[in-house]
Write a protein that holds these residues in place. Structure first.
Motif, PDB file in Angstrom:
ATOM      1  N   THR A  11       8.025   0.070 -10.079  1.00  0.00           N
ATOM      2  CA  THR A  11       6.882   0.343  -9.206  1.00  0.00           C
ATOM      3  C   THR A  11       6.013  -0.895  -9.014  1.00  0.00           C
ATOM      4  OG1 THR A  11       5.652   1.290 -11.071  1.00  0.00           O
ATOM      5  CG2 THR A  11       6.783   2.836  -9.605  1.00  0.00           C
ATOM      6  N   ALA A  12       5.911  -1.734 -10.014  1.00  0.00           N
ATOM      7  CA  ALA A  12       5.128  -2.972  -9.859  1.00  0.00           C
ATOM      8  C   ALA A  12       5.762  -3.880  -8.806  1.00  0.00           C
ATOM      9  CB  ALA A  12       5.016  -3.702 -11.198  1.00  0.00           C
ATOM     10  N   HIS A  13       7.095  -3.952  -8.813  1.00  0.00           N
ATOM     11  CA  HIS A  13       7.799  -4.772  -7.829  1.00  0.00           C
ATOM     12  C   HIS A  13       7.595  -4.218  -6.417  1.00  0.00           C
ATOM     13  CE1 HIS A  13      10.843  -7.402  -6.142  1.00  0.00           C
ATOM     14  NE2 HIS A  13      11.372  -6.349  -5.546  1.00  0.00           N
ATOM     15  N   VAL A  14       7.717  -2.906  -6.262  1.00  0.00           N
ATOM     16  CA  VAL A  14       7.494  -2.292  -4.952  1.00  0.00           C
ATOM     17  C   VAL A  14       6.060  -2.573  -4.509  1.00  0.00           C
ATOM     18  CG1 VAL A  14       7.431  -0.131  -3.640  1.00  0.00           C
ATOM     19  CG2 VAL A  14       9.251  -0.514  -5.329  1.00  0.00           C
ATOM     20  N   GLY A  15       5.124  -2.435  -5.435  1.00  0.00           N
ATOM     21  CA  GLY A  15       3.722  -2.706  -5.117  1.00  0.00           C
ATOM     22  C   GLY A  15       3.481  -4.138  -4.686  1.00  0.00           C
ATOM     23  N   SER A  16       4.095  -5.081  -5.369  1.00  0.00           N
ATOM     24  CA  SER A  16       3.889  -6.486  -5.001  1.00  0.00           C
ATOM     25  C   SER A  16       4.523  -6.799  -3.652  1.00  0.00           C
ATOM     26  CB  SER A  16       4.406  -7.433  -6.086  1.00  0.00           C
ATOM     27  OG  SER A  16       5.818  -7.396  -6.170  1.00  0.00           O
ATOM     28  N   ARG A  17       5.666  -6.197  -3.364  1.00  0.00           N
ATOM     29  CA  ARG A  17       6.319  -6.411  -2.068  1.00  0.00           C
ATOM     30  C   ARG A  17       5.485  -5.833  -0.927  1.00  0.00           C
ATOM     31  NH1 ARG A  17      11.971  -6.040  -1.905  1.00  0.00           N
ATOM     32  NH2 ARG A  17      11.710  -6.184   0.353  1.00  0.00           N
ATOM     33  N   THR A  18       4.898  -4.647  -1.139  1.00  0.00           N
ATOM     34  CA  THR A  18       4.088  -4.062  -0.076  1.00  0.00           C
ATOM     35  C   THR A  18       2.780  -4.825   0.093  1.00  0.00           C
ATOM     36  OG1 THR A  18       3.195  -2.385  -1.586  1.00  0.00           O
ATOM     37  CG2 THR A  18       5.117  -1.763  -0.268  1.00  0.00           C
TER      38      THR A  18
END
Length: 115
Positions: A85-92
Motif C-alpha cells: 500500500t505504501a508503494h501504491v500511495g507513493s505512485r499515486t
C-alpha cells in the motif's frame, strides 16, 4: 506543446483518477499477492472516475492489454510482485504531483503568450 485549456482539464482529470487509485490501494495490493509468475497487476479507473477492477496480465501482453483495459479516456496503473500500500500511495502521489506540475507549466506558458 499544446497549452490548450483541454490539456489543463486533462491534468485535473488525472489528479481525480489518481485519488481513485489511492482509495483502492488495499484492493490493488490484495491482487499483487496472488500474481502468477511473469504477470503484473493492472488496476483501472474509468473516465467517470470509477474503479474498474484489477487484472492479472502477462508481462508479454502488456502492450496490447493495457490500452484495451483503460479505454480511450481511462487510466491504468501497473504494479509488480512486492508492491504494498505504501508503494501504491507513493505512485499515486507522484501521479498527482506530475499532473500539478503540468498544469503550472501550461499556465505559465499561456500567461507569457498573453502578456
Amino acid at each position: 506543446m499544446d497549452i490548450s485549456p483541454e490539456q489543463i482539464e486533462k491534468s485535473r482529470r488525472t489528479i481525480r483518477a489518481a485519488a481513485v487509485f489511492a482509495e483502492n490501494s488495499e484492493r490493488i495490493v490484495a491482487h499483487v499477492a496472488l500474481l502468477p509468475a511473469d504477470h503484473v497487476v493492472v488496476a483501472v479507473v474509468t473516465e467517470d472516475y470509477l474503479f474498474d477492477g484489477v487484472h492479472h496480465v502477462a508481462r508479454t501482453e502488456l502492450v496490447e492489454r493495457v490500452p484495451a483495459l483503460e479505454g480511450a479516456n481511462g487510466w491504468a496503473m501497473v504494479f509488480s510482485q512486492g508492491a504494498d500500500t505504501a508503494h501504491v500511495g507513493s505512485r499515486t502521489t507522484e501521479m498527482i504531483s506530475l499532473a500539478e506540475k503540468r498544469i503550472e507549466m501550461i499556465s505559465r506558458i499561456a500567461a507569457r503568450r498573453q502578456g
